[in-house]
Design an enzyme around this catalytic site. Structure first.
Site, mmCIF file in Angstrom:
data_model
loop_
_atom_site.group_PDB
_atom_site.id
_atom_site.type_symbol
_atom_site.label_atom_id
_atom_site.label_comp_id
_atom_site.label_asym_id
_atom_site.label_seq_id
_atom_site.Cartn_x
_atom_site.Cartn_y
_atom_site.Cartn_z
ATOM 1 N N CYS A 1 0.846 -1.198 0.000
ATOM 2 C CA CYS A 1 0.000 0.000 0.000
ATOM 3 C C CYS A 1 0.888 1.257 0.000
ATOM 4 O O CYS A 1 1.540 1.560 0.994
ATOM 5 C CB CYS A 1 -0.901 -0.041 1.237
ATOM 6 S SG CYS A 1 -1.732 1.499 1.632
ATOM 7 N N CYS B 1 0.252 3.748 2.746
ATOM 8 C CA CYS B 1 0.737 3.197 4.022
ATOM 9 C C CYS B 1 2.242 3.426 4.173
ATOM 10 O O CYS B 1 2.716 3.836 5.231
ATOM 11 C CB CYS B 1 0.463 1.694 4.112
ATOM 12 S SG CYS B 1 -1.269 1.227 4.077
#
Length: 147
Positions: free
Chosen positions: A71, A74
């Protein structure tokens, strides 16, 4: 039935060693048995299915980042989360949960998007946020919730 243990395991941020911490010491300042670094203050704790309930039993607020290595938001948010964890080390504990490796935790907390940040107090979730924020906005959000 939930398995109850008298300790939890956490990884030392400094030397990457695993340490067993008695549940009775969650509100103290346990040190790594190998390098003597502080285990619970200043750096995010690795959250797992085995240690999560014990971590939530802390007297201080718990801020959890559900994330995944694939991600991009992230990965971009990780340094912000770490910086704020260091700055707020005396007032809150910060936990990172890899949603891919800890699928049962992700399912339990109904994680549908990453990153998802949750704030717990007295073992109960009090607020949640989806998505990454810049450091100033993340700090403002936390200040609104936990002071």
């Amino acid at each position: 039935m939930t398995k109850t243990t008298s300790h939890f395991t956490t990884r030392c941020y400094s030397c990457n060693g695993l340490n067993r911490v008695p549940n009775t010491r969650i509100n103290e300042e346990p040190q790594c048995g190998k390098c003597k670094s502080s285990l619970l203050d200043g750096y995010p704790i690795e959250g797992t299915e085995d240690n999560f309930d014990a971590i939530l039993a802390s007297d201080v607020p718990i801020i959890v980042d559900f994330w995944a290595s694939w991600c991009n938001p992230c990965v971009g948010f990780a340094p912000v989360f770490s910086d704020v964890a260091a700055e707020r080390s005396k007032s809150a504990r910060f936990v990172k949960v890899d949603a891919d490796l800890q699928q049962n935790l992700a399912a339990k907390y109904q994680i549908r998007s990453l990153p998802t940040i949750m704030v717990f107090k007295d073992g109960k979730m009090i607020d949640t946020m989806n998505g990454a924020l810049p450091k100033t906005a993340f700090n403002q959000w936390l200040t609104k919730i936990i002071g």
